[in-house]
Design a protein around this motif. Structure first.
Motif, PDB file in Angstrom:
ATOM      1  N   SER A  91     -34.151  -8.517  56.394  1.00  0.00           N
ATOM      2  CA  SER A  91     -34.681  -8.275  58.000  1.00  0.00           C
ATOM      3  C   SER A  91     -33.962  -8.383  59.393  1.00  0.00           C
ATOM      4  O   SER A  91     -33.103  -9.254  59.235  1.00  0.00           O
ATOM      5  N   ALA A  92     -34.856  -8.116  60.258  1.00  0.00           N
ATOM      6  CA  ALA A  92     -33.555  -8.198  61.466  1.00  0.00           C
ATOM      7  C   ALA A  92     -33.424  -9.780  61.611  1.00  0.00           C
ATOM      8  O   ALA A  92     -32.309 -10.793  62.579  1.00  0.00           O
ATOM      9  N   TRP A  93     -34.084 -11.211  60.981  1.00  0.00           N
ATOM     10  CA  TRP A  93     -34.235 -11.953  61.574  1.00  0.00           C
ATOM     11  C   TRP A  93     -32.673 -12.534  60.489  1.00  0.00           C
ATOM     12  O   TRP A  93     -31.988 -13.131  61.206  1.00  0.00           O
ATOM     13  N   ILE A 132     -17.505 -10.386  55.418  1.00  0.00           N
ATOM     14  CA  ILE A 132     -17.550 -10.070  53.831  1.00  0.00           C
ATOM     15  C   ILE A 132     -18.498  -9.450  53.426  1.00  0.00           C
ATOM     16  O   ILE A 132     -18.534  -8.393  52.993  1.00  0.00           O
ATOM     17  N   ALA A 133     -19.553  -9.286  54.117  1.00  0.00           N
ATOM     18  CA  ALA A 133     -20.381  -8.393  53.676  1.00  0.00           C
ATOM     19  C   ALA A 133     -20.697  -6.966  54.824  1.00  0.00           C
ATOM     20  O   ALA A 133     -21.451  -6.141  54.876  1.00  0.00           O
ATOM     21  N   GLU A 134     -19.527  -6.979  55.824  1.00  0.00           N
ATOM     22  CA  GLU A 134     -19.204  -6.115  56.630  1.00  0.00           C
ATOM     23  C   GLU A 134     -20.523  -5.035  57.003  1.00  0.00           C
ATOM     24  O   GLU A 134     -21.130  -4.546  57.046  1.00  0.00           O
ATOM     25  N   PRO A 135     -21.015  -5.699  57.939  1.00  0.00           N
ATOM     26  CA  PRO A 135     -22.374  -6.325  58.475  1.00  0.00           C
ATOM     27  C   PRO A 135     -22.389  -3.882  59.589  1.00  0.00           C
ATOM     28  O   PRO A 135     -23.057  -4.254  59.842  1.00  0.00           O
ATOM     29  N   GLY A 191     -35.017  -3.360  60.199  1.00  0.00           N
ATOM     30  CA  GLY A 191     -34.828  -3.246  59.707  1.00  0.00           C
ATOM     31  C   GLY A 191     -33.826  -3.097  59.490  1.00  0.00           C
ATOM     32  O   GLY A 191     -33.315  -2.585  60.168  1.00  0.00           O
ATOM     33  N   TRP A 192     -32.164  -3.172  59.175  1.00  0.00           N
ATOM     34  CA  TRP A 192     -30.970  -3.495  58.399  1.00  0.00           C
ATOM     35  C   TRP A 192     -31.077  -2.949  56.811  1.00  0.00           C
ATOM     36  O   TRP A 192     -30.972  -4.019  55.926  1.00  0.00           O
ATOM     37  N   ARG A 229     -22.710  -0.231  66.074  1.00  0.00           N
ATOM     38  CA  ARG A 229     -24.368   0.067  66.213  1.00  0.00           C
ATOM     39  C   ARG A 229     -24.515  -1.834  66.207  1.00  0.00           C
ATOM     40  O   ARG A 229     -25.452  -2.009  65.596  1.00  0.00           O
ATOM     41  N   LEU A 230     -23.548  -2.631  65.828  1.00  0.00           N
ATOM     42  CA  LEU A 230     -23.681  -4.084  65.924  1.00  0.00           C
ATOM     43  C   LEU A 230     -24.263  -4.077  66.889  1.00  0.00           C
ATOM     44  O   LEU A 230     -24.993  -5.479  67.216  1.00  0.00           O
TER      45      LEU A 230
END
Length: 412
Positions: free
Chosen positions: A154-156, A167-170, A187-188, A202-203
């Motif tokens: 979710s966006a949240w 670590i999650a490589e946003p 959503g992502w 994109r972030l």
């Protein structure tokens, strides 16, 4: 005595769903094997990253599993470690099972207040997690990936958790719009075992989505402006009406030749669209103009990531990837379709003869083919098309695929 409802608590919500679980190729025995494998890979992945399966609340949803993490658990491991561990567990399962028992998963992550009663749990946050899981963009992302897992948050969850977890490589996540039932949100999406290229730009935080009330206010304002403009134009037309042939002024209800709209015959001029970079899941159009009556023509790759499947929906132009769709890859040298008929006529297939051939051979969904074979097909939307096989897989390919030239005609 009626039980008092328990107070809602904030929980991490994880939902997974098997791609193509109800495919016709899966027998009951295959589905049982898939369900068993689903629970094994999910439990293994959670246990390996320190999330005890028995400490979680989990509910069976047929081809899906719904998991609520304990309140005390941090959220970061669910995006830093769980997806990678899950992808590894899925690949280990797939390596020891036939194609019909192999697994590819969609996964959704969210968090929110969850309420309990004697029947289970409920919450808008739970509803949103399932809407995210059912997003068309997530299904398309997995269908077009050579990997085994597609994740959506979710966006949240992205803003509060993923964005702060290197670590999650946003930067490898992609923002998408989700419209499912009554839900419209953002959503992502990430492909944990086949990540998108990192794009830090994109972030940047997107502008907040307007609320329903704000959109309604804007719509009413625009409508009011259009009404006023329309009245002004009408008044100008009345005061400057041309004279009719009899000498009397032509009133607002009289149509004169000068007031008739100019029209042209023939099909509308098509708008140009950017040509995507060809990949194994991107349809490749021919560079030459297509003939009149052709809806779409180009090259498609069937199969490729897991053998069977790897199909396309052919009503959109260009086609969109699907697990099976209107045309997909079967076993060995076999194509599978909504409706198929082998072409045995002279010359190239054409719309009329293909339609007649399909009507004469109803109920055929599979065809054995070789290089050069041609066939007629019908899409789920009723369009007729033809396909010619350009390449077939080698016997030893681990991810077999075939290349075809496809033509979809406009509806007659």
């Amino acid at each position: 005595m009626e039980q008092e409802p328990r107070p809602a608590v904030h929980r991490t919500i994880l939902v997974v769903d098997v791609e193509g679980f109800g495919h016709a190729r899966r027998t009951i025995a295959h589905q049982l094997a898939v369900r068993k494998g689903l629970y094994q890979v999910l439990r293994r992945a959670l246990d390996e990253v320190g999330v005890a399966w028995d400490a979680c609340r989990h509910e069976d949803r047929g081809d899906s599993v719904f998991v609520l993490a304990p309140v005390e658990l941090p959220k970061a491991p669910f995006v830093e470690s769980v997806p990678a561990a899950l992808a590894v567990a899925i690949r280990a399962h797939n390596a020891t099972h036939v194609a019909e028992e192999q697994i590819r998963l969609r996964m959704a992550l969210h968090a929110g207040e969850v309420a309990y009663d004697e029947h289970g749990v409920t919450a808008p946050a739970v509803n949103l997690a399932f809407r995210l899981l059912d997003a068309a963009a997530l299904k398309t992302a997995l269908a077009g990936s050579p990997g085994v897992l597609a994740l959506i948050t979710s966006a949240w969850f992205f803003d509060e958790v993923v964005r702060h977890c290197p670590i999650a490589e946003p930067a490898t996540f992609r923002q998408v719009r989700v419209v499912v039932k009554e839900t419209t949100t953002l959503g992502w999406i990430s492909l944990p075992d086949r990540p998108y290229p990192a794009e830090p730009a994109r972030l940047r935080t997107p502008p907040p989505a307007r609320s329903t009330a704000a959109r309604l206010a804007i719509a009413l304002a625009v409508t009011g402006v259009l009404v006023i403009v329309g009245l002004v134009v009408l008044l100008l037309q009345v005061t400057s009406s041309p004279t009719s042939p009899g000498g009397a002024p032509a009133g607002p209800g009289v149509v004169t030749p000068d007031s008739l709209p100019v029209t042209t015959s023939g099909p509308p001029t098509p708008t140009s669209t950017p040509t995507p970079t060809p990949t194994s899941r991107t349809p490749t159009p021919t560079p030459t103009p297509t003939a009149v009556g052709v809806w779409w023509h180009g090259t498609l790759v069937l199969g490729g990531y897991g053998g069977t499947g790897g199909g396309w929906y052919l009503d959109p132009a260009p086609p969109s990837p699907a697990v099976t769709g209107d045309l997909s890859y079967g076993d060995a040298n076999e194509i599978v379709g909504t409706a198929l008929a082998g072409w045995d006529g002279t010359g190239a297939p054409d719309p009329r003869r293909c339609a007649d051939l399909l009507d004469a051979r109803p109920g055929q969904h599979r065809l054995d083919v070789r290089v050069g074979s041609a066939a007629c097909f019908k899409t789920s939307g009723g369009r007729v098309g033809s396909v010619t096989v350009a390449t077939t897989p080698d016997a030893n390919e681990l991810t077999p695929s075939m290349t075809v030239e496809a033509t979809v005609w406009q509806r007659g």
